[in-house]
Design a protein around this motif. Structure first.
Motif, PDB file in Angstrom:
ATOM      1  N   VAL A 102      35.906 -37.464 -16.289  1.00 36.78           N
ATOM      2  CA  VAL A 102      35.113 -36.840 -15.224  1.00 36.78           C
ATOM      3  C   VAL A 102      35.765 -37.117 -13.864  1.00 36.78           C
ATOM      4  O   VAL A 102      35.899 -36.219 -13.032  1.00 36.78           O
ATOM      5  CB  VAL A 102      33.644 -37.335 -15.240  1.00 36.78           C
ATOM      6  N   GLY A 151      28.503 -45.800  -9.659  1.00 34.58           N
ATOM      7  CA  GLY A 151      28.525 -46.333 -11.022  1.00 34.58           C
ATOM      8  C   GLY A 151      29.927 -46.207 -11.585  1.00 34.58           C
ATOM      9  O   GLY A 151      30.917 -46.256 -10.858  1.00 34.58           O
ATOM     10  N   ARG A 152      29.997 -46.029 -12.876  1.00 30.88           N
ATOM     11  CA  ARG A 152      31.308 -45.997 -13.546  1.00 30.88           C
ATOM     12  C   ARG A 152      32.208 -44.890 -12.997  1.00 30.88           C
ATOM     13  O   ARG A 152      33.345 -45.124 -12.586  1.00 30.88           O
ATOM     14  CB  ARG A 152      31.120 -45.806 -15.060  1.00 30.88           C
ATOM     15  N   ILE A 153      31.683 -43.662 -12.950  1.00 29.66           N
ATOM     16  CA  ILE A 153      32.534 -42.534 -12.540  1.00 29.66           C
ATOM     17  C   ILE A 153      32.865 -42.643 -11.053  1.00 29.66           C
ATOM     18  O   ILE A 153      34.026 -42.479 -10.652  1.00 29.66           O
ATOM     19  CB  ILE A 153      31.836 -41.186 -12.861  1.00 29.66           C
ATOM     20  N   ASP A 173      24.948 -46.190  -2.555  1.00 23.81           N
ATOM     21  CA  ASP A 173      24.218 -46.427  -3.798  1.00 23.81           C
ATOM     22  C   ASP A 173      23.213 -47.535  -3.508  1.00 23.81           C
ATOM     23  O   ASP A 173      23.605 -48.666  -3.231  1.00 23.81           O
ATOM     24  CB  ASP A 173      25.208 -46.874  -4.898  1.00 23.81           C
ATOM     25  N   TYR A 175      21.529 -49.308  -5.260  1.00 26.56           N
ATOM     26  CA  TYR A 175      21.509 -50.421  -6.216  1.00 26.56           C
ATOM     27  C   TYR A 175      22.826 -51.202  -6.239  1.00 26.56           C
ATOM     28  O   TYR A 175      22.990 -52.101  -7.045  1.00 26.56           O
ATOM     29  CB  TYR A 175      21.182 -49.891  -7.624  1.00 26.56           C
ATOM     30  N   LEU A 204      25.373 -39.085  -9.549  1.00 26.17           N
ATOM     31  CA  LEU A 204      24.036 -39.649  -9.773  1.00 26.17           C
ATOM     32  C   LEU A 204      23.508 -39.267 -11.143  1.00 26.17           C
ATOM     33  O   LEU A 204      23.760 -38.161 -11.613  1.00 26.17           O
ATOM     34  CB  LEU A 204      23.069 -39.032  -8.749  1.00 26.17           C
ATOM     35  N   ALA A 231      29.604 -33.015  -9.826  1.00 19.30           N
ATOM     36  CA  ALA A 231      29.929 -33.008 -11.265  1.00 19.30           C
ATOM     37  C   ALA A 231      28.966 -33.932 -12.011  1.00 19.30           C
ATOM     38  O   ALA A 231      29.290 -34.425 -13.080  1.00 19.30           O
ATOM     39  CB  ALA A 231      31.371 -33.451 -11.481  1.00 19.30           C
TER      40      ALA A 231
HETATM   41  N1  LIG Z   1      29.942 -33.354 -15.700  1.00 13.55           N
HETATM   42  C1  LIG Z   1      30.112 -34.094 -16.784  1.00 13.55           C
HETATM   43  O1  LIG Z   1      30.773 -33.719 -17.748  1.00 13.55           O
HETATM   44  C2  LIG Z   1      29.518 -35.454 -16.814  1.00 13.55           C
HETATM   45  C3  LIG Z   1      30.036 -36.407 -17.698  1.00 13.55           C
HETATM   46  C4  LIG Z   1      29.528 -37.686 -17.664  1.00 13.55           C
HETATM   47  C5  LIG Z   1      28.469 -37.987 -16.824  1.00 13.55           C
HETATM   48  N2  LIG Z   1      27.957 -37.033 -16.017  1.00 13.55           N
HETATM   49  C6  LIG Z   1      26.826 -37.336 -15.121  1.00 13.55           C
HETATM   50  O2  LIG Z   1      27.260 -38.282 -14.164  1.00 13.55           O
HETATM   51  C7  LIG Z   1      26.238 -39.257 -13.993  1.00 13.55           C
HETATM   52  C8  LIG Z   1      26.872 -40.541 -13.546  1.00 13.55           C
HETATM   53  O3  LIG Z   1      27.657 -41.082 -14.600  1.00 13.55           O
HETATM   54  P1  LIG Z   1      28.126 -42.611 -14.561  1.00 13.55           P
HETATM   55  O4  LIG Z   1      28.779 -42.899 -15.863  1.00 13.55           O
HETATM   56  O5  LIG Z   1      28.890 -42.886 -13.306  1.00 13.55           O
HETATM   57  O6  LIG Z   1      26.700 -43.330 -14.506  1.00 13.55           O
HETATM   58  P2  LIG Z   1      26.342 -44.781 -13.963  1.00 13.55           P
HETATM   59  O7  LIG Z   1      25.008 -45.083 -14.492  1.00 13.55           O
HETATM   60  O8  LIG Z   1      27.460 -45.735 -14.230  1.00 13.55           O
HETATM   61  O9  LIG Z   1      26.272 -44.572 -12.366  1.00 13.55           O
HETATM   62  C9  LIG Z   1      25.252 -43.920 -11.719  1.00 13.55           C
HETATM   63  C10 LIG Z   1      25.062 -44.619 -10.380  1.00 13.55           C
HETATM   64  O10 LIG Z   1      24.132 -43.871  -9.604  1.00 13.55           O
HETATM   65  C11 LIG Z   1      23.396 -44.824  -8.851  1.00 13.55           C
HETATM   66  N3  LIG Z   1      22.173 -44.267  -8.291  1.00 13.55           N
HETATM   67  C12 LIG Z   1      20.964 -44.112  -8.852  1.00 13.55           C
HETATM   68  N4  LIG Z   1      20.099 -43.579  -7.978  1.00 13.55           N
HETATM   69  C13 LIG Z   1      20.783 -43.385  -6.818  1.00 13.55           C
HETATM   70  C14 LIG Z   1      20.441 -42.845  -5.543  1.00 13.55           C
HETATM   71  N5  LIG Z   1      19.219 -42.426  -5.269  1.00 13.55           N
HETATM   72  N6  LIG Z   1      21.411 -42.759  -4.603  1.00 13.55           N
HETATM   73  C15 LIG Z   1      22.675 -43.183  -4.853  1.00 13.55           C
HETATM   74  N7  LIG Z   1      23.039 -43.723  -6.033  1.00 13.55           N
HETATM   75  C16 LIG Z   1      22.105 -43.817  -7.012  1.00 13.55           C
HETATM   76  C17 LIG Z   1      23.153 -45.978  -9.821  1.00 13.55           C
HETATM   77  O11 LIG Z   1      22.831 -47.172  -9.115  1.00 13.55           O
HETATM   78  C18 LIG Z   1      24.497 -46.049 -10.518  1.00 13.55           C
HETATM   79  O12 LIG Z   1      25.361 -46.976  -9.883  1.00 13.55           O
HETATM   80  C19 LIG Z   1      25.556 -39.339 -15.388  1.00 13.55           C
HETATM   81  O13 LIG Z   1      24.225 -39.788 -15.298  1.00 13.55           O
HETATM   82  C20 LIG Z   1      25.641 -37.920 -15.886  1.00 13.55           C
HETATM   83  O14 LIG Z   1      24.474 -37.206 -15.564  1.00 13.55           O
HETATM   84  C21 LIG Z   1      28.454 -35.783 -15.971  1.00 13.55           C
END
Ligand SMILES: NC(=O)c1ccc[n+]([C@@H]2O[C@H](COP(=O)([O-])OP(=O)(O)OC[C@H]3O[C@@H](n4cnc5c(N)ncnc54)[C@H](O)[C@@H]3O)[C@@H](O)[C@H]2O)c1
Length: 255
Positions: A102, A151-153, A173, A175, A204, A231
């Protein structure tokens, strides 16, 4: 007795072969309507779902034998976790599996926007050879990337943008107050991030709290020249506000 795994939306053959080799039976769904999913899930022990099939309370209630809901991906917004928990059904996901893909994809989108790749390609293919003199690209070097959701991405993207493209990276973020990415400046003010970024990228999860969290107020904070990439999930942006911003010319679609 071998357990039956329901896969509403088909996956690669390697994944299905893996399950069969482990002794599971596999049932691939025929349609993603709730009616069909409720019918097909009835006798299954597990469901392996992607993002499109909705595993809501009704579906979970219909699945009398269900023990596990496994998400083939990250976002759990298509699964009613509360309803699953009430029934003692495990919900799992694959958080690390596609994070790098991603982040790379987002870099591709940012480069495509900043270099007008898609529009230039379309124009050239339709015979407009003068397009090279009509479009102005933007260098990413020295520009600011604002990441919402660290977060991770978000954090992998921060590293790629900073180390690979010499961008300044700021992020928001609620958190996350500190992280090991030395290149990332964490802000406590969302408005500041929107106002100071040349590119905004959303990462998010879609939850009750984040649904529609980005609307006309946040979009109005963007510099007129900045780019907006989402994304994560469409639902984190208020669709009507996005349409209004596009129609008012405050945001432009680059095809
Ligand atoms: N397009 C794609 O193919 C694809 C693929 C994977 C994931 N995703 C989406 O991407 C999202 C993120 O993935 P990830 O692995 O990084 O998840 P993750 O859980 O590691 O990270 C999400 C982050 O968002 C933060 N967050 C929550 N509420 C918030 C707010 N109000 N303001 C700012 N930050 C906030 C959390 O604290 C967390 O650090 C997933 O939930 C999924 O919906 C999309």
């Amino acid at each position: 007795m071998s357990h039956l795994v329901y896969i509403p939306q088909d996956i690669e053959k390697e994944g299905k072969r893996y399950l069969v080799e482990k002794g599971y039976k596999v049932k691939v769904g025929s349609d993603l309507s709730q009616k069909i999913i409720m019918e097909e899930i009835k006798d299954c022990d597990a469901v392996l779902t992607r993002s499109t099939a909705v595993i809501n309370k009704e579906v979970i209630t219909a699945a009398e034998n269900l023990k596990v809901i496994a998400k083939y991906g990250v976002g759990l917004d298509n699964i009613d976790i509360e309803a699953a928990t009430e029934r003692g059904i495990y919900v799992t996901n694959t958080p690390e599996a596609n994070a790098n893909s991603v982040a790379e994809h987002v870099m591709a989108l940012i480069l495509s926007l900043s270099k007008n790749l898609s529009l230039a390609d379309k124009e050239l293919r339709s015979g407009n050879f003068a397009i090279r003199n009509q479009l102005f690209g933007m260098d990413l070097e020295g520009k600011t990337l604002g990441i919402i959701g660290l977060g991770r991405i978000g954090r992998i993207l921060a590293k790629k943008a900073s180390k690979g493209f010499d961008m300044k990276v700021i992020g928001y973020d609620p958190y996350v107050t500190a992280c090991t990415n030395s290149e990332l400046e964490i802000a406590t003010d969302l408005e500041w991030v929107f106002r100071n970024s040349d590119v905004i990228s959303l990462h998010l999860p879609l939850t009750k709290t984040t649904k529609g969290i980005i609307g006309c107020r946040e979009l109005s904070w963007m510099k007129p020249s900045s780019y907006f990439v989402n994304a994560s999930r469409g639902g984190v942006v208020k669709e009507a506000d996005l349409v209004n911003a596009l129609q008012a010319g405050r945001l432009l679609v680059l095809e």
